[in-house]
Write an enzyme that holds these catalytic residues in place. Structure first.
Site, PDB file in Angstrom:
ATOM      1  N   CYS A  54      30.973  44.395  45.631  1.00  0.00           N
ATOM      2  CA  CYS A  54      32.166  43.724  45.965  1.00  0.00           C
ATOM      3  C   CYS A  54      33.262  44.660  46.067  1.00  0.00           C
ATOM      4  O   CYS A  54      33.261  45.739  45.309  1.00  0.00           O
ATOM      5  CB  CYS A  54      32.617  42.823  44.622  1.00  0.00           C
ATOM      6  SG  CYS A  54      34.364  42.359  44.861  1.00  0.00           S
ATOM      7  N   CYS A  57      35.866  44.772  43.124  1.00  0.00           N
ATOM      8  CA  CYS A  57      35.647  44.893  41.481  1.00  0.00           C
ATOM      9  C   CYS A  57      36.024  46.457  41.257  1.00  0.00           C
ATOM     10  O   CYS A  57      36.065  47.065  42.151  1.00  0.00           O
ATOM     11  CB  CYS A  57      33.907  44.828  41.477  1.00  0.00           C
ATOM     12  SG  CYS A  57      33.485  42.913  41.159  1.00  0.00           S
ATOM     13  N   HIS A 117      34.732  39.346  38.440  1.00  0.00           N
ATOM     14  CA  HIS A 117      34.369  38.809  39.915  1.00  0.00           C
ATOM     15  C   HIS A 117      34.196  37.367  40.040  1.00  0.00           C
ATOM     16  O   HIS A 117      34.426  36.807  40.776  1.00  0.00           O
ATOM     17  CB  HIS A 117      32.963  39.627  40.236  1.00  0.00           C
ATOM     18  CG  HIS A 117      32.531  39.369  41.878  1.00  0.00           C
ATOM     19  ND1 HIS A 117      33.273  40.038  42.834  1.00  0.00           N
ATOM     20  CD2 HIS A 117      31.446  38.422  42.011  1.00  0.00           C
ATOM     21  CE1 HIS A 117      32.739  39.315  43.896  1.00  0.00           C
ATOM     22  NE2 HIS A 117      31.642  38.445  43.488  1.00  0.00           N
ATOM     23  N   ASN A 155      44.227  32.769  49.742  1.00  0.00           N
ATOM     24  CA  ASN A 155      43.274  31.903  50.386  1.00  0.00           C
ATOM     25  C   ASN A 155      42.210  31.964  49.466  1.00  0.00           C
ATOM     26  O   ASN A 155      41.473  32.900  49.184  1.00  0.00           O
ATOM     27  CB  ASN A 155      43.046  32.748  51.641  1.00  0.00           C
ATOM     28  CG  ASN A 155      44.169  32.865  52.849  1.00  0.00           C
ATOM     29  OD1 ASN A 155      44.981  32.079  52.783  1.00  0.00           O
ATOM     30  ND2 ASN A 155      44.182  33.961  53.428  1.00  0.00           N
ATOM     31  N   SER A 163      37.709  35.990  52.173  1.00  0.00           N
ATOM     32  CA  SER A 163      36.520  36.937  52.740  1.00  0.00           C
ATOM     33  C   SER A 163      35.686  37.466  51.317  1.00  0.00           C
ATOM     34  O   SER A 163      34.672  37.865  51.568  1.00  0.00           O
ATOM     35  CB  SER A 163      37.116  38.275  53.340  1.00  0.00           C
ATOM     36  OG  SER A 163      38.153  38.880  52.382  1.00  0.00           O
ATOM     37  N   HIS A 166      35.918  37.218  44.628  1.00  0.00           N
ATOM     38  CA  HIS A 166      36.533  38.089  43.870  1.00  0.00           C
ATOM     39  C   HIS A 166      38.144  37.186  43.861  1.00  0.00           C
ATOM     40  O   HIS A 166      38.579  36.947  44.602  1.00  0.00           O
ATOM     41  CB  HIS A 166      36.777  39.158  43.933  1.00  0.00           C
ATOM     42  CG  HIS A 166      37.186  40.181  42.801  1.00  0.00           C
ATOM     43  ND1 HIS A 166      36.335  40.957  41.932  1.00  0.00           N
ATOM     44  CD2 HIS A 166      38.248  40.267  42.132  1.00  0.00           C
ATOM     45  CE1 HIS A 166      37.022  41.444  41.020  1.00  0.00           C
ATOM     46  NE2 HIS A 166      38.072  40.976  41.247  1.00  0.00           N
ATOM     47  N   HIS A 168      41.623  36.803  44.247  1.00  0.00           N
ATOM     48  CA  HIS A 168      42.702  37.631  44.749  1.00  0.00           C
ATOM     49  C   HIS A 168      43.613  37.021  45.725  1.00  0.00           C
ATOM     50  O   HIS A 168      43.223  35.827  45.933  1.00  0.00           O
ATOM     51  CB  HIS A 168      41.933  38.881  45.513  1.00  0.00           C
ATOM     52  CG  HIS A 168      41.186  38.377  46.774  1.00  0.00           C
ATOM     53  ND1 HIS A 168      40.050  37.732  46.759  1.00  0.00           N
ATOM     54  CD2 HIS A 168      41.806  38.258  47.930  1.00  0.00           C
ATOM     55  CE1 HIS A 168      39.746  37.580  48.003  1.00  0.00           C
ATOM     56  NE2 HIS A 168      40.591  37.878  48.737  1.00  0.00           N
ATOM     57  N   GLN A 170      47.194  38.065  48.281  1.00  0.00           N
ATOM     58  CA  GLN A 170      47.701  38.744  49.308  1.00  0.00           C
ATOM     59  C   GLN A 170      49.045  38.949  49.286  1.00  0.00           C
ATOM     60  O   GLN A 170      49.997  37.926  48.782  1.00  0.00           O
ATOM     61  CB  GLN A 170      47.108  38.666  50.739  1.00  0.00           C
ATOM     62  CG  GLN A 170      45.803  38.891  50.818  1.00  0.00           C
ATOM     63  CD  GLN A 170      45.333  39.025  52.552  1.00  0.00           C
ATOM     64  OE1 GLN A 170      46.199  39.553  53.205  1.00  0.00           O
ATOM     65  NE2 GLN A 170      44.450  38.102  52.988  1.00  0.00           N
TER      66      GLN A 170
HETATM   67  P1  H2U Z   1      41.161  37.471  52.244  1.00  0.00           P
HETATM   68  O1  H2U Z   1      40.156  37.384  51.541  1.00  0.00           O
HETATM   69  O2  H2U Z   1      42.390  36.614  51.832  1.00  0.00           O
HETATM   70  O3  H2U Z   1      40.960  37.743  53.564  1.00  0.00           O
HETATM   71  O4  H2U Z   1      41.862  38.847  51.740  1.00  0.00           O
HETATM   72  C1  H2U Z   1      41.114  40.067  51.458  1.00  0.00           C
HETATM   73  C2  H2U Z   1      41.853  41.251  52.242  1.00  0.00           C
HETATM   74  O5  H2U Z   1      41.402  42.394  51.678  1.00  0.00           O
HETATM   75  C3  H2U Z   1      41.811  41.335  53.602  1.00  0.00           C
HETATM   76  O6  H2U Z   1      42.947  41.196  54.166  1.00  0.00           O
HETATM   77  C4  H2U Z   1      41.219  43.355  52.675  1.00  0.00           C
HETATM   78  C5  H2U Z   1      41.187  42.734  54.077  1.00  0.00           C
HETATM   79  O7  H2U Z   1      42.112  43.179  55.159  1.00  0.00           O
HETATM   80  N1  H2U Z   1      40.484  44.467  52.315  1.00  0.00           N
HETATM   81  C6  H2U Z   1      40.826  45.809  52.117  1.00  0.00           C
HETATM   82  O8  H2U Z   1      41.995  45.948  52.404  1.00  0.00           O
HETATM   83  N2  H2U Z   1      39.648  46.653  51.635  1.00  0.00           N
HETATM   84  C7  H2U Z   1      38.505  46.427  52.089  1.00  0.00           C
HETATM   85  O9  H2U Z   1      37.749  47.210  51.582  1.00  0.00           O
HETATM   86  C8  H2U Z   1      37.910  45.228  52.420  1.00  0.00           C
HETATM   87  C9  H2U Z   1      38.914  44.116  52.743  1.00  0.00           C
HETATM   88 ZN    ZN Z   2      34.225  41.729  42.782  1.00  0.00          ZN
END
Ligand code: H2U
Ligand code: ZN
Length: 352
Positions: A54, A57, A117, A155, A163, A166, A168, A170
């Site tokens: 992840c 994490c 996580h 989201n 994505s 974990h 989170h 934004q």
């Molecule tokens: P979402 O799960 O809402 O997409 O948010 C995850 C964000 O994490 C996504 O905008 C960022 C992605 O650009 N990200 C990083 O900044 N670094 C990473 O190593 C992977 C994902």
């Molecule tokens: Zn994690």
């Protein structure tokens, strides 16, 4: 609180005074047969507290190459793939009034809610949720010093494009007001000019007397399915007091909000016995303007599910070409949410 819901009304339209848009309400459509798409997302259920793969994490390397610290509470970092950048050039002058572009500077950060996580925001205890609220408030203050708009959001779930499971969210900060926020700004200002009072504080006061669309109310907050809700189980969270932005919340209001979120998100999880997907986010007064008194802080929660953990509402044909349409009344949705328990069956995760 009454459980009385009026007879299903026939098709009708309702007006969203915040956005200035109409919504078509067609109750009973949920009874139609369904042979269409069944979502195949695997509920994240019982994931480990730490996943070596992840990128959120503690101690793990992100896609951009940086390594997360061994954080123990919340943790914010600049998004490695930001949609907005602080330094951008001016756009070129239009060759026609039909080709308008505008410069927008900004920044994006990722907000980890917990080092664990396998948890969701709903699984966190009230103290941990309080820390997430404090993080949202700090980010708003910090980014509001530079940018006109600070959009905090989460989201959750694959169905909403998250994505990674974990926990989170934004934050995106921008030098320009986004479209829906500009509409809310205009509508609240017009209401204030016409009525002399605040649109959302007036609205929630009436909802708390009527109660049919109220899901949860505590001393300082209410969660309501808006009269004009678009998504089947959409809710809006509003403080009773006139509050401009997240950093203006008192410590009691933050504790009450943590309690309300815990209860509401647990009910959502119980609705279709699945970790409930949604997009949620905060709207409060913009920065770099003096005219802000018409604003009232609020959160929108937009969940996509309609009938079950695997059947979602599609905003397609009529919704894309005409206007939004919903398949059950907001009163019906609120009643269903009110009847759900506030205890989680994610027992081994559940902390009170
Ligand atoms: P979402 O799960 O809402 O997409 O948010 C995850 C964000 O994490 C996504 O905008 C960022 C992605 O650009 N990200 C990083 O900044 N670094 C990473 O190593 C992977 C994902
Ligand atoms: Zn994690």
């Amino acid at each position: 609180m009454t459980d009385l819901v009026p007879e299903h009304p026939g098709p009708h339209r309702r007006f969203d005074p915040l956005r200035g848009e109409w919504v078509l309400v067609s109750a009973h459509r949920t009874e139609r047969p369904w042979q269409g798409r069944i979502e195949t997302f695997d509920p994240p259920g019982f994931l480990p507290d730490y996943d070596p793969d992840c990128y959120l994490c503690p101690g793990n390397r992100r896609a951009g190459g940086r390594v997360n610290p061994a954080y123990t509470g919340t943790y914010a970092f600049t998004n490695d793939f930001p949609a907005l950048r602080p330094a951008v050039a001016d756009t070129s002058p239009p060759t026609s009034p039909l080709f308008r572009a505008d410069r927008v500077a900004g920044t994006c950060r990722v907000l980890c809610f917990s080092p664990r996580h396998g948890r969701t925001l709903a699984d966190l205890d009230r103290t941990e949720i309080h820390s997430v609220i404090d993080l949202w408030a700090e980010q708003t203050t910090d980014l509001g010093a530079t940018y006109r708009w600070v959009q905090i959001f989460e989201n959750k779930g694959e169905a909403m494009g998250a994505s990674n499971p974990h926990p989170h969210g934004q934050v995106w900060a921008a030098s320009a007001l986004p479209t829906y926020v500009a509409a809310e700004d205009r509508r609240q200002a017009e209401y204030r000019d016409a009525q002399g009072t605040n649109l959302l504080t007036d609205y929630t006061r009436i909802e708390c007397v009527e109660t049919t669309r109220v899901v949860i109310e505590n001393d300082t907050w209410v969660a309501v399915v808006p009269y004009w809700a678009t998504w089947p189980y959409e809710t809006m969270l509003v403080p009773h007091r006139h509050v401009l932005r997240l950093p203006d919340l008192t410590s009691d209001e933050r504790a009450d909000l943590a309690e309300l979120l815990k209860r509401l998100l647990t009910r959502y999880d119980n609705l279709f016995a699945t970790p409930f997907p949604y997009s949620m986010g905060w709207h409060g007064a913009p920065f770099q303007t003096d005219q802000i008194d018409h604003w009232q802080l609020h959160a929108h929660i937009y969940p996509p599910l309609l009938r079950s953990a695997s059947v979602r509402k599609f905003m397609v044909g009529y919704e894309l070409l005409g206007e939004s349409q919903r398949d059950l009344t907001p009163e019906d949705a609120a009643q269903r949410l009110r009847r759900l328990p506030e205890t989680s069956d994610r027992n081994d995760l559940h902390v009170t």
